[in-house]
Design a protein around this motif. Sequence first.
Motif, PDB file in Angstrom:
ATOM      1  N   SER A   1       0.834  -1.200   0.000  1.00  0.00           N
ATOM      2  CA  SER A   1       0.000   0.000   0.000  1.00  0.00           C
ATOM      3  C   SER A   1       0.872   1.254   0.000  1.00  0.00           C
ATOM      4  O   SER A   1       2.060   1.206   0.320  1.00  0.00           O
TER       5      SER A   1
ATOM      6  N   ALA B   1       1.474   7.272   3.892  1.00  0.00           N
ATOM      7  CA  ALA B   1       0.831   8.585   4.040  1.00  0.00           C
ATOM      8  C   ALA B   1       1.850   9.709   3.944  1.00  0.00           C
ATOM      9  O   ALA B   1       2.051  10.465   4.885  1.00  0.00           O
TER      10      ALA B   1
ATOM     11  N   LEU C   1      13.128   4.661   6.512  1.00  0.00           N
ATOM     12  CA  LEU C   1      11.946   4.889   5.684  1.00  0.00           C
ATOM     13  C   LEU C   1      12.305   5.762   4.492  1.00  0.00           C
ATOM     14  O   LEU C   1      13.127   6.657   4.593  1.00  0.00           O
TER      15      LEU C   1
ATOM     16  N   HIS D   1      15.614   8.425   5.006  1.00  0.00           N
ATOM     17  CA  HIS D   1      16.131   8.975   6.260  1.00  0.00           C
ATOM     18  C   HIS D   1      17.620   8.710   6.415  1.00  0.00           C
ATOM     19  O   HIS D   1      18.206   9.019   7.440  1.00  0.00           O
TER      20      HIS D   1
ATOM     21  N   ALA E   1      14.413  14.880  13.162  1.00  0.00           N
ATOM     22  CA  ALA E   1      14.500  13.757  12.247  1.00  0.00           C
ATOM     23  C   ALA E   1      15.406  14.166  11.088  1.00  0.00           C
ATOM     24  O   ALA E   1      15.331  15.282  10.603  1.00  0.00           O
TER      25      ALA E   1
ATOM     26  N   ARG F   1      -8.999  20.079   3.362  1.00  0.00           N
ATOM     27  CA  ARG F   1      -7.918  19.569   4.195  1.00  0.00           C
ATOM     28  C   ARG F   1      -6.596  19.830   3.494  1.00  0.00           C
ATOM     29  O   ARG F   1      -6.554  20.350   2.386  1.00  0.00           O
TER      30      ARG F   1
ATOM     31  N   GLN G   1      -7.736   8.615   1.654  1.00  0.00           N
ATOM     32  CA  GLN G   1      -6.889   9.742   2.005  1.00  0.00           C
ATOM     33  C   GLN G   1      -5.817   9.804   0.925  1.00  0.00           C
ATOM     34  O   GLN G   1      -4.812   9.095   0.975  1.00  0.00           O
TER      35      GLN G   1
ATOM     36  N   TYR H   1      -3.552   6.501   0.951  1.00  0.00           N
ATOM     37  CA  TYR H   1      -2.984   5.822   2.115  1.00  0.00           C
ATOM     38  C   TYR H   1      -3.683   4.485   2.343  1.00  0.00           C
ATOM     39  O   TYR H   1      -4.918   4.404   2.309  1.00  0.00           O
ATOM     40  N   ASP H   2      -2.890   3.444   2.569  1.00  0.00           N
ATOM     41  CA  ASP H   2      -3.430   2.106   2.826  1.00  0.00           C
ATOM     42  C   ASP H   2      -4.038   1.449   1.592  1.00  0.00           C
ATOM     43  O   ASP H   2      -4.556   0.334   1.674  1.00  0.00           O
TER      44      ASP H   2
ATOM     45  N   MET I   1      11.546   8.367  11.066  1.00  0.00           N
ATOM     46  CA  MET I   1      10.610   9.488  10.960  1.00  0.00           C
ATOM     47  C   MET I   1      10.758  10.369  12.194  1.00  0.00           C
ATOM     48  O   MET I   1      11.812  10.502  12.748  1.00  0.00           O
TER      49      MET I   1
ATOM     50  N   LYS J   1      -6.137   4.476  15.337  1.00  0.00           N
ATOM     51  CA  LYS J   1      -5.843   4.701  13.921  1.00  0.00           C
ATOM     52  C   LYS J   1      -6.947   5.558  13.289  1.00  0.00           C
ATOM     53  O   LYS J   1      -6.679   6.509  12.563  1.00  0.00           O
TER      54      LYS J   1
ATOM     55  N   LEU K   1      -6.624   9.309  11.575  1.00  0.00           N
ATOM     56  CA  LEU K   1      -7.055   9.544  10.196  1.00  0.00           C
ATOM     57  C   LEU K   1      -8.037  10.700  10.117  1.00  0.00           C
ATOM     58  O   LEU K   1      -8.013  11.483   9.174  1.00  0.00           O
ATOM     59  N   LEU K   2      -8.897  10.802  11.128  1.00  0.00           N
ATOM     60  CA  LEU K   2      -9.939  11.822  11.072  1.00  0.00           C
ATOM     61  C   LEU K   2      -9.468  13.222  11.457  1.00  0.00           C
ATOM     62  O   LEU K   2     -10.188  14.192  11.259  1.00  0.00           O
ATOM     63  N   CYS K   3      -8.276  13.344  12.040  1.00  0.00           N
ATOM     64  CA  CYS K   3      -7.804  14.672  12.462  1.00  0.00           C
ATOM     65  C   CYS K   3      -7.776  15.636  11.289  1.00  0.00           C
ATOM     66  O   CYS K   3      -7.074  15.397  10.316  1.00  0.00           O
TER      67      CYS K   3
ATOM     68  N   LEU L   1       4.766  15.615  10.360  1.00  0.00           N
ATOM     69  CA  LEU L   1       5.704  14.492  10.352  1.00  0.00           C
ATOM     70  C   LEU L   1       5.305  13.459  11.392  1.00  0.00           C
ATOM     71  O   LEU L   1       5.372  12.249  11.154  1.00  0.00           O
TER      72      LEU L   1
ATOM     73  N   ARG M   1       2.259  12.926  12.495  1.00  0.00           N
ATOM     74  CA  ARG M   1       1.057  12.235  12.003  1.00  0.00           C
ATOM     75  C   ARG M   1       1.438  11.205  10.948  1.00  0.00           C
ATOM     76  O   ARG M   1       0.918  10.079  10.940  1.00  0.00           O
ATOM     77  N   GLN M   2       2.361  11.576  10.062  1.00  0.00           N
ATOM     78  CA  GLN M   2       2.803  10.629   9.038  1.00  0.00           C
ATOM     79  C   GLN M   2       3.476   9.419   9.676  1.00  0.00           C
ATOM     80  O   GLN M   2       3.270   8.286   9.238  1.00  0.00           O
TER      81      GLN M   2
ATOM     82  N   LEU N   1       0.792   7.181  11.035  1.00  0.00           N
ATOM     83  CA  LEU N   1       0.062   6.471   9.981  1.00  0.00           C
ATOM     84  C   LEU N   1       0.909   5.368   9.360  1.00  0.00           C
ATOM     85  O   LEU N   1       0.380   4.322   8.979  1.00  0.00           O
ATOM     86  N   ILE N   2       2.207   5.586   9.279  1.00  0.00           N
ATOM     87  CA  ILE N   2       3.070   4.522   8.760  1.00  0.00           C
ATOM     88  C   ILE N   2       3.073   3.354   9.738  1.00  0.00           C
ATOM     89  O   ILE N   2       3.071   2.187   9.329  1.00  0.00           O
TER      90      ILE N   2
ATOM     91  N   PHE O   1       0.593   2.432  11.598  1.00  0.00           N
ATOM     92  CA  PHE O   1      -0.691   1.747  11.482  1.00  0.00           C
ATOM     93  C   PHE O   1      -1.000   1.263  10.077  1.00  0.00           C
ATOM     94  O   PHE O   1      -2.078   0.716   9.841  1.00  0.00           O
ATOM     95  N   GLN O   2      -0.058   1.445   9.149  1.00  0.00           N
ATOM     96  CA  GLN O   2      -0.335   1.100   7.765  1.00  0.00           C
ATOM     97  C   GLN O   2      -0.650  -0.378   7.628  1.00  0.00           C
ATOM     98  O   GLN O   2      -0.022  -1.234   8.255  1.00  0.00           O
ATOM     99  N   ASP O   3      -1.652  -0.666   6.803  1.00  0.00           N
ATOM    100  CA  ASP O   3      -2.039  -2.049   6.499  1.00  0.00           C
ATOM    101  C   ASP O   3      -2.691  -2.779   7.652  1.00  0.00           C
ATOM    102  O   ASP O   3      -2.877  -3.996   7.565  1.00  0.00           O
ATOM    103  N   LEU O   4      -3.046  -2.093   8.726  1.00  0.00           N
ATOM    104  CA  LEU O   4      -3.815  -2.769   9.776  1.00  0.00           C
ATOM    105  C   LEU O   4      -5.279  -2.585   9.462  1.00  0.00           C
ATOM    106  O   LEU O   4      -5.803  -1.479   9.556  1.00  0.00           O
ATOM    107  N   HIS O   5      -5.907  -3.670   9.038  1.00  0.00           N
ATOM    108  CA  HIS O   5      -7.339  -3.601   8.731  1.00  0.00           C
ATOM    109  C   HIS O   5      -8.026  -4.702   9.486  1.00  0.00           C
ATOM    110  O   HIS O   5      -8.247  -5.779   8.949  1.00  0.00           O
TER     111      HIS O   5
END
Lengths: 334, 295
Positions: free
Chosen positions: A13, A16, A71, A91, A120, A253, A304, A323-324, B1, B109, B113-115, B167, B169-170, B173-174, B176-180
């Motif tokens: 995937s 983000a 990453l 990085h 970072a 957004r 997203q 994303y995802d 990150m 997660k 995402l909703l922020c 950064l 937030r990114q 999200l990384i 939590f990526q692919d957690l469904h």
Amino acid sequence: MFRRERSIPLRGSAAALCNNLSVLQLPACNLMHYAVVHGPSAQLLSAAPEGVPLAQRQFHAKEGAGVSPPLITQVHWCVLPFRVLLVLTSHRGIQMYESDGSIMVYWHALDSGDTSSVQAVFARGIAASGHFICVGTWTGRVLVFDIPAKGPNIVLSEELAGHQTPVTDIATEPAQGQDSVADMVTADDSGLLCVWRSGSEFTLLTRIPGFGIPCPSVQLWQGIIAAGYGNGQVRLYEATTGTLHVQINAHARAICALDLAPEAGKLLSAAEDTFVHIWKLSRSPESGYIEVEHCHGECISDTQVCGARFCDPTGSSFAVTGYDLAEILRYSSV
Amino acid sequence: MSVRTLPLLFLNLGGEMLYILDQRLRAQNIPGDKARKDEWTEVDRKRVLNDIISTMFNRKFMEELFKPQELYSKKALRTVYNRLAHASIMRLNQASMDKLYDLMTMAFKYQVLLCPRPKDVLLVTFNHLDAIKGFIQDSPTILQQVDETFRQLTETYGTLSAGEFQLIRQTLLIFFQDLHIRTMQLFLQENIVPNPLAKEELNFLARLMGGMEIKKPSGPEPGFRLNLFTTDEEEEHAALSRPEELSYEIINIQAMQDQQRKEELARIMGEFEIAEQPRQSSSKGDDLLAMMDEL
């Protein structure tokens, strides 16, 4: 009107990140190439025009010092006069490959130097300018690499100081041939834009101050700077003077990607509000003022969006990543 | 990150965990006078929450957490919450712990995402802390610990720019990526093939990381078990049918009193070649886990 075409499946995937899609069209062999960052790896794939995937390749960030797998922040094709290189920023440093990703021709490790452990360390923002490739870094410095017509003899020729916060994106356009014409724009996390003229030494022409909001994406076309901001605004500036001509409350957004179709003067804006908008840029023949017209809005439901690009220079088709989402969504006009 | 993400991740997931446990304990609540020895009462619920919260907000722990560092691996983080959940008299079976962790992760997660703006992640964190303060209103010492964390959060994150929050937030999200995980449908029809060697490896790793004084469970657990499902049968079924790819491989800490097991481990160890570096993920979070052992 645009219609949804067949999607191209991805191995992993999309992460983000902003500007998370690069597209290369090689008209000679009628193939489209796509590159997407997954996280610690990036994927390169080629597809036939109808979207049938043909070949794919995965890249990982080169390790270097550190505890966890680094990453990748961005992947982008740089089209130079005599060759095309694929550039990967992470990085740890900057990796450059031949356009099909088969051979790595150059590796530049980032030097964290005096950086406090709180910041970072990364490279981000990639663009080709003539026979140079410019890459941004977390300190705000922009590294300028001199690229030979072929071979791996790539040299870091200059470090541009203009930004104090991490660089987000870089945009260039072919020099118009006149003197003191801006042909490069760099953007950063504070929203500051720096306008440059390229050459054996790059010159800073003007600065366009930010307003406390990051500018994740920027484009340059015929002396018009298009900048997308974290509050969803798109602003159009005159490159040589830095004057603001147009301000559009384009998205609800943060904007994550901008792209340009140079033959038609079309601008694509994509944001986390799930929308992709296409605008037509022009100049008023009497005043020379920049004008913009909204052409199309596409809602990519429940996604997203993190990357978007035109797939041809006239802007009649575009591709989107989310994303995802483990696929590249494609749209073309009817 | 971003190297400032861990406190936000830890506190928010912890907050979600406490919401869920509070809910679940209330659902299984029995009025004090009517309760049998092995049933939950209001007093028990408050005690469990107090114990977990005071472990979470332990001063040394928080100091360590707020140091700039990369995120823990998913496995290490999962182990931290496993121990946290067992900081009191409450016991959770594997299936219930898995479900708890799934719910916690997916809830946070979703919130990230909703922020609308990246800085809102900080507001979400404050919300969680406010709710936590609500759970421990009767305990002034723990309240003080939580207030101290509020102050630390404000100090660390109050002055960060929008770009730095983006950064962060990114980075989240990384992670939590692919957690469904469909948190409503946790029943799936696949067999899990146990790998005994893997289990021994994990136990051995646990010993290396510092044993914890947990009484070895012999026979039926003494009293206070919490079930995240509505019946014991459901819990059992969930445990059996959890697909391999969703297993968290948490490190099970068990006191090594079994002689036979010791010999078995020694034999396995003898076969290991110490040629490569220890797994990276075991080094991350080590200090923190060791610290938790001393709590």
